[in-house]
Structure formats: C-alpha cells, structure tokens
Scaffold this active site. Structure first.
Site, PDB file in Angstrom:
ATOM      1  N   SER A  10      52.032  34.712  38.077  1.00  0.00           N
ATOM      2  CA  SER A  10      53.424  34.315  37.644  1.00  0.00           C
ATOM      3  C   SER A  10      53.412  34.194  36.200  1.00  0.00           C
ATOM      4  CB  SER A  10      53.550  32.933  38.020  1.00  0.00           C
ATOM      5  OG  SER A  10      54.666  32.388  37.379  1.00  0.00           O
ATOM      6  N   HIS A  11      54.495  34.249  35.407  1.00  0.00           N
ATOM      7  CA  HIS A  11      54.948  34.044  33.979  1.00  0.00           C
ATOM      8  C   HIS A  11      54.300  32.711  33.460  1.00  0.00           C
ATOM      9  CE1 HIS A  11      56.938  37.924  34.364  1.00  0.00           C
ATOM     10  NE2 HIS A  11      57.122  37.948  32.857  1.00  0.00           N
ATOM     11  N   SER A  12      54.408  31.341  34.620  1.00  0.00           N
ATOM     12  CA  SER A  12      54.026  30.257  34.171  1.00  0.00           C
ATOM     13  C   SER A  12      52.814  29.952  35.137  1.00  0.00           C
ATOM     14  CB  SER A  12      55.238  29.579  34.908  1.00  0.00           C
ATOM     15  OG  SER A  12      54.842  28.042  34.911  1.00  0.00           O
ATOM     16  N   GLY A  45      54.418  34.080  30.261  1.00  0.00           N
ATOM     17  CA  GLY A  45      54.021  35.609  30.316  1.00  0.00           C
ATOM     18  C   GLY A  45      52.942  36.039  30.997  1.00  0.00           C
TER      19      GLY A  45
END
Lengths: 129, 199
Positions: A10-12, A45
C-alpha cells in the site's frame, strides 16, 4: 512452508499493516505474509526495494500473490518482480483486486493449500472485469 | 562517449531537475499527489552521487546503472517509469551509438515505458514528449530543434485529459494543467541536447 505467500503493498504503511492484521486474524500463521507501505522517506508511496524485501520475506516455492492499492503500487510491484528476475519471477503475480478484500480472500484460499493460479483467480473474482 | 562526457550529462540532468523541482511539484500538486519534483530530485541527486562510478562504465552499462538507481530512489510511479526508460536505453544502445542507433534504441525504450505504464501517447504522460522526440530524432533534427519539440510537446499536454496515473482520477478536471512527467521529460531532453556534442 508450501502454501502460497501473500504480499500487501500500500502507499500507506498503516493500510498495509492493518490489512496484514486482518489477514493474520483470518488465516493465522498458515500463510507466509509480508507487507510494505510508504516511500521509504517517511511519506506516502511505495518503494521497489521494500517490495523486493517483502517478496523475499513471504517467499514460498508455491509462489507469491501481491495485493496492491493505487496505480504506483502496481507499477512498482511489477518493477520489483522484473528486478527479482527469473526463475522466481514466474512464481509471482500482481493481483488485480481490491487490496483488503483481495488479501483476505487470497490468503484464505492459500491457507487451504491452493495453487498460485487458484489464489490469484480467487482475488480476481473480486474485480469487475 | 567518454567518461567525462557522461559525468557532464549526469550533472546537467541533475541540475535541471533540481532547478525545476518546485515547478514540477507544483504541476503535480495541481493534478497528482504533489511529490514529483521532490522524488525526481532525490533520484537524480542519488545518481549524481555515483556519477564517477557510473561514468567509468560503458555507455550501456552506465545507462542501466542510472535506471536501476532511479527505480530504487525516486519512488512513486515515476521511479519505475523513468528507470525503465534508462534501463531500456542501456539494453538497446551499442557502446558508441550513432544517430540511427540512438533513434532505434529510443523507439524500443518508448515501447518499454509504454508497457510499464500500460499507456499510450495521447494520455497526458511522459510518452507524449518521448514520442515527438523520437520523431524529431528520426527526422535528423538538430539538438536545439529536438529540445524545442520536447518543450512544445510538454505544453501540448495542458489541454489533454489524463487517462493514466493519479491525474486520471480527476477526469475532466485534469484538463488545463501540464503533466509533470511530461515536463520533467522535456527538461531531461533539453539537458541531453545541450550537453552532448553534435546531438
């Protein structure tokens, strides 16, 4: 372990870790599992290096299914698979599925000893084609 | 290409990205996630830090090393996309390319970027600059003309509707803004055109 491994990208980091928590609750330790999130510099990211590390961590000779969120996570995951190279790259699939539902469903399928193809198909059933 | 030339090329690329980092970030803030300038600057500074080691390699190996470094340091989708561009050029170029070899290699590299991003020209991306640059190269245009073509191509992304990347989530609202990746590609093309003798 002979079960297919699951990687969550995930980006997070919070989303990735939370998704991994949900997977663990469903399947316990039956499935090799790793997650990564964040750009490696404290921001949102994804990082190719971190994804390669997560694939190593969740590696199984039965293969690894990767669940991703937004486009950059997919692009970076595909890049990571390419950089890992043959022959392992043939046993890694980036799934087209919602990250949370896909990870839980894929891991549940994997925990029963399903093949990589079956695990990926289960995740893909969640996506409108 | 001599090692000193490749070092100058890296410096020119890193300089222009650093000089325009805020502008690239502002473009990305308008229709993306606002990290393009910072990400590209981080990547090209990481390349600059190893410029001497890269420049000591053959041109194909040096380009591959630059691409790999960008993949590992830029982050975001730009890392794999710009990384793939350089890695593909490294794969396709001979050690001492002439214009024809450069044109052919760029054509292959564009295909690789297109496959990586699952995108085509016309979708408001870096491909909208790379494709006209390829055509200008193929037509035998001079370096300054190629740089101008790249700038015009970046400008031409303003009225386009984004169909790939984060900007595509905005649909019609992506119209009216320049694509940040197209802009940074044009900056890099100008840096190459102004640095390489007889380009």
């Amino acid at each position: 372990m002979s079960n297919v491994g699951i990687v969550i990208v995930s980006h997070s980091p919070l989303v990735a870790e939370g998704t991994a928590d949900m997977v663990r609750q469903m399947v316990g330790d039956e499935v090799p599992l790793a997650w990564c999130g964040g750009n490696g510099h404290g921001g949102l990211g994804t990082s190719v290096e971190a994804i390669m590390g997560a694939i190593d961590k969740a590696w199984s000779e039965a293969g690894v299914a990767i669940l991703v969120d937004l486009g950059g996570a997919e692009t970076n995951s595909e890049m990571a698979v390419e950089m890992i190279g043959e022959p392992r790259s043939h046993k890694i699939v980036v799934c087209n599925a919602p990250i949370v539902e896909g990870a839980v469903m894929a891991a549940t399928e994997a925990s029963g000893g399903a093949s990589l193809k079956e695990v990926v198909a289960t995740a893909h059933e969640l996506s409108p084609s | 290409m001599a090692a000193s030339d490749f070092s100058r090329l890296i410096a020119a690329a890193a300089d222009t990205i650093a000089a325009h980092a805020e502008e690239l970030t502002a473009l990305d803030q308008a229709i993306g996630d606002g990290d393009h300038g910072l990400n590209m600057q981080r990547g090209f500074e990481a390349v600059r830090a190893e410029a001497d080691a890269f420049a000591a390699k053959s041109l194909p190996d040096a380009l591959t090393a630059v691409g790999t470094k960008l993949v590992m340091t830029v982050g975001g989708a730009s890392g794999p996309l710009f990384g793939t561009l350089f890695m593909a050029l490294g794969r396709e170029l001979p050690p001492a390319p002439d214009r024809a070899a450069l044109t052919a290699a760029l054509g292959k590299a564009i295909e690789a970027v297109s496959a990586r991003g699952k995108s085509q020209p016309g979708q408001k991306t870096m491909l909208d600059v790379l494709q006209p640059v390829y055509e200008a190269l193929a037509q035998g245009k001079a370096g300054t003309e190629i740089a101008e073509a790249a700038d015009r191509a970046a400008d031409a992304t303003v009225p386009m509707k984004a169909l790939r990347g984060r900007a595509s989530f905005l649909g019609e609202r992506s119209i009216g803004h320049m694509d940040a990746g197209a802009r940074s590609t044009a900056l890099l093309v100008r840096a190459v055109a102004e640095t390489v003798e007889g380009f």
